[in-house]
Scaffold this motif. Structure first.
Motif, PDB file in Angstrom:
ATOM      1  N   ASN A  99      41.563  41.572  36.954  1.00 33.98           N
ATOM      2  CA  ASN A  99      42.923  42.083  36.984  1.00 33.98           C
ATOM      3  C   ASN A  99      43.027  43.331  37.857  1.00 33.98           C
ATOM      4  O   ASN A  99      42.227  44.267  37.729  1.00 33.98           O
ATOM      5  N   HIS A 100      44.007  43.323  38.758  1.00 32.08           N
ATOM      6  CA  HIS A 100      44.346  44.444  39.643  1.00 32.08           C
ATOM      7  C   HIS A 100      43.337  44.661  40.761  1.00 32.08           C
ATOM      8  O   HIS A 100      43.364  45.712  41.415  1.00 32.08           O
ATOM      9  N   ILE A 101      42.445  43.687  41.004  1.00 33.58           N
ATOM     10  CA  ILE A 101      41.542  43.805  42.141  1.00 33.58           C
ATOM     11  C   ILE A 101      42.361  43.777  43.432  1.00 33.58           C
ATOM     12  O   ILE A 101      43.339  43.030  43.543  1.00 33.58           O
ATOM     13  N   TYR A 123      35.017  35.185  42.957  1.00 37.89           N
ATOM     14  CA  TYR A 123      35.261  35.007  41.520  1.00 37.89           C
ATOM     15  C   TYR A 123      34.055  35.460  40.703  1.00 37.89           C
ATOM     16  O   TYR A 123      34.174  36.267  39.775  1.00 37.89           O
ATOM     17  N   TRP A 124      32.875  34.966  41.049  1.00 42.07           N
ATOM     18  CA  TRP A 124      31.697  35.251  40.233  1.00 42.07           C
ATOM     19  C   TRP A 124      31.078  36.599  40.509  1.00 42.07           C
ATOM     20  O   TRP A 124      30.480  37.213  39.620  1.00 42.07           O
ATOM     21  N   LYS A 125      31.198  37.103  41.716  1.00 40.31           N
ATOM     22  CA  LYS A 125      30.648  38.431  41.996  1.00 40.31           C
ATOM     23  C   LYS A 125      31.387  39.501  41.203  1.00 40.31           C
ATOM     24  O   LYS A 125      30.808  40.516  40.812  1.00 40.31           O
ATOM     25  N   LEU A 126      32.676  39.263  40.941  1.00 42.16           N
ATOM     26  CA  LEU A 126      33.463  40.204  40.150  1.00 42.16           C
ATOM     27  C   LEU A 126      33.256  40.016  38.655  1.00 42.16           C
ATOM     28  O   LEU A 126      33.103  40.991  37.911  1.00 42.16           O
ATOM     29  N   ILE A 127      33.256  38.769  38.192  1.00 41.57           N
ATOM     30  CA  ILE A 127      33.117  38.513  36.747  1.00 41.57           C
ATOM     31  C   ILE A 127      31.707  38.794  36.274  1.00 41.57           C
ATOM     32  O   ILE A 127      31.474  39.372  35.210  1.00 41.57           O
ATOM     33  N   GLY A 128      30.705  38.399  37.061  1.00 43.21           N
ATOM     34  CA  GLY A 128      29.322  38.579  36.655  1.00 43.21           C
ATOM     35  C   GLY A 128      28.830  37.440  35.774  1.00 43.21           C
ATOM     36  O   GLY A 128      29.551  36.475  35.500  1.00 43.21           O
ATOM     37  N   GLU A 148      47.046  41.989  57.736  1.00 41.72           N
ATOM     38  CA  GLU A 148      46.928  43.421  57.974  1.00 41.72           C
ATOM     39  C   GLU A 148      47.423  44.236  56.790  1.00 41.72           C
ATOM     40  O   GLU A 148      47.668  45.447  56.917  1.00 41.72           O
ATOM     41  N   GLN A 149      47.570  43.606  55.627  1.00 51.66           N
ATOM     42  CA  GLN A 149      48.035  44.309  54.440  1.00 51.66           C
ATOM     43  C   GLN A 149      47.178  43.916  53.240  1.00 51.66           C
ATOM     44  O   GLN A 149      46.620  42.815  53.198  1.00 51.66           O
ATOM     45  N   PRO A 150      47.056  44.795  52.250  1.00 50.97           N
ATOM     46  CA  PRO A 150      46.260  44.479  51.062  1.00 50.97           C
ATOM     47  C   PRO A 150      47.000  43.511  50.146  1.00 50.97           C
ATOM     48  O   PRO A 150      48.229  43.461  50.127  1.00 50.97           O
ATOM     49  N   PHE A 151      46.216  42.739  49.373  1.00 55.17           N
ATOM     50  CA  PHE A 151      46.768  41.859  48.348  1.00 55.17           C
ATOM     51  C   PHE A 151      46.128  42.220  47.015  1.00 55.17           C
ATOM     52  O   PHE A 151      44.927  42.513  46.946  1.00 55.17           O
ATOM     53  N   GLN A 152      46.931  42.185  45.968  1.00 52.68           N
ATOM     54  CA  GLN A 152      46.478  42.574  44.633  1.00 52.68           C
ATOM     55  C   GLN A 152      46.687  41.415  43.661  1.00 52.68           C
ATOM     56  O   GLN A 152      47.763  40.810  43.612  1.00 52.68           O
ATOM     57  N   LEU A 153      45.654  41.123  42.881  1.00 57.79           N
ATOM     58  CA  LEU A 153      45.723  40.060  41.872  1.00 57.79           C
ATOM     59  C   LEU A 153      46.124  40.663  40.531  1.00 57.79           C
ATOM     60  O   LEU A 153      45.474  41.587  40.041  1.00 57.79           O
ATOM     61  N   HIS A 154      47.193  40.133  39.959  1.00 61.81           N
ATOM     62  CA  HIS A 154      47.667  40.597  38.652  1.00 61.81           C
ATOM     63  C   HIS A 154      47.577  39.440  37.671  1.00 61.81           C
ATOM     64  O   HIS A 154      48.136  38.360  37.911  1.00 61.81           O
ATOM     65  N   GLU A 196      49.605  36.357  39.461  1.00 61.84           N
ATOM     66  CA  GLU A 196      50.400  36.531  40.665  1.00 61.84           C
ATOM     67  C   GLU A 196      49.621  37.318  41.706  1.00 61.84           C
ATOM     68  O   GLU A 196      48.731  38.109  41.378  1.00 61.84           O
ATOM     69  N   TRP A 197      49.959  37.066  42.973  1.00 64.00           N
ATOM     70  CA  TRP A 197      49.487  37.892  44.074  1.00 64.00           C
ATOM     71  C   TRP A 197      50.620  38.826  44.478  1.00 64.00           C
ATOM     72  O   TRP A 197      51.762  38.403  44.641  1.00 64.00           O
ATOM     73  N   ARG A 198      50.276  40.103  44.652  1.00 65.83           N
ATOM     74  CA  ARG A 198      51.240  41.113  45.066  1.00 65.83           C
ATOM     75  C   ARG A 198      50.744  41.785  46.348  1.00 65.83           C
ATOM     76  O   ARG A 198      49.544  41.785  46.649  1.00 65.83           O
ATOM     77  N   THR A 199      51.678  42.380  47.092  1.00 67.02           N
ATOM     78  CA  THR A 199      51.295  43.033  48.339  1.00 67.02           C
ATOM     79  C   THR A 199      52.263  44.166  48.652  1.00 67.02           C
ATOM     80  O   THR A 199      53.196  44.448  47.880  1.00 67.02           O
ATOM     81  N   THR A 200      52.063  44.805  49.810  1.00 68.64           N
ATOM     82  CA  THR A 200      52.829  46.009  50.150  1.00 68.64           C
ATOM     83  C   THR A 200      54.101  45.730  50.930  1.00 68.64           C
ATOM     84  O   THR A 200      54.975  46.591  51.001  1.00 68.64           O
TER      85      THR A 200
END
Length: 264
Positions: free
Chosen positions: A80-82, A92-97, A182-188, A199-203
């Motif tokens: 969440n919020h990466i 997926y797995w590098k973040l979850i572990g 050229e913009q960041p994306f955030q996973l919520h 959802e995917w969010r961006t700037t």
């Protein structure tokens, strides 16, 4: 597509081999993986979707569904919020572990060679399915995705095309997503009222809309007796004035059916 019968020892050795092979790839590859989180939501939603967490399934005890929710809530904390910055890759797995009982994961339902069984952390495929689906409606690029080898349930109440999910198994069946923009994306991600929401969010405001659909769908009976389902997933791209831009190929699916093709 014919199922290959393998001994439990062969399966165990194979899983260990591919797990450590992935560890080696993580060390040697120069991929820049996403690691930054931001609890403040980015201003614009690109695409969102939700799926029910509790489903009454034939021959599946409901305690597996409740345990799945426990597992999902633990995994959500790692995703969440990466933020995926331009040029970065979401793994997926590098973040979850690694999935362990020490982290609070419990036994849940998993598919294993076309059959149901229980395993620690079972049910996390619902999360990878959701992330894959919402990603297909963004300019992000899926660089690794693994299809389900078995089509488990008939199309009753299906809202997405067959083959629009992504299976997962630590750590060699990964879901990886690259940000070429050229913009960041955030996973919520959140679980509320028995629904998994993502959802995917961006700037910046989105400039395109995507319609994901299937084509070349067919069901064939193979010489070894079972039925296999096939299709190709595409998406149509439109601008914000609903003007058609292009049709993009996404992936091809083949899955052994675990039900009779004419079953309602």
């Amino acid at each position: 597509m014919r199922p290959k019968l393998r001994s439990s020892i062969r399966i165990w050795i194979g899983s260990k081999f591919y797990t450590y092979k992935r560890y080696l790839e993580w060390i040697k590859r120069k991929t820049k993986f996403a690691t930054q989180y931001n609890d403040t939501l980015l201003p614009f939603t690109v695409f969102s979707h939700n799926t029910p967490t509790l489903r009454k399934l034939k021959d599946v005890d409901m305690w597996m569904q409740y345990n799945k929710v426990i597992n999902l809530k633990i995994a959500l904390k790692k995703l969440n919020h990466i933020i995926i910055h331009p040029g970065e890759t979401f793994s997926y797995w590098k973040l979850i572990g690694k999935i362990t009982k020490q982290k609070g994961y419990v036994d849940g339902m998993v598919l294993h060679y076309g059959k149901f069984r229980t395993s620690t952390g079972g049910g996390l495929c619902q999360l990878s399915n959701l992330i894959y689906w919402i990603t297909l409606h963004t300019p992000l690029v899926v660089t690794e995705r693994h299809r389900h080898s078995y089509d488990v349930f008939p199309d009753a109440k299906r809202t997405q095309p067959f083959g629009s999910g992504a299976t997962c198994a630590y750590n060699y069946l990964d879901l990886q997503i690259f940000n070429p923009t050229e913009q960041p994306f955030q996973l919520h991600l959140v679980i509320e009222d028995d629904y998994l929401f993502g959802e995917w969010r961006t700037t910046n405001p989105p400039i395109h809309k995507y319609v994901v659909y299937e084509k070349e769908h067919s069901i064939t009976q193979e010489y070894w007796g079972d039925y296999v389902r096939h299709n190709v997933i595409h998406r149509k791209v439109y601008n914000l004035n609903n003007e058609y831009i292009e049709d993009q190929y996404i992936t091809e699916n083949h899955a052994i059916m675990m039900y009779q093709p004419l079953l309602k």
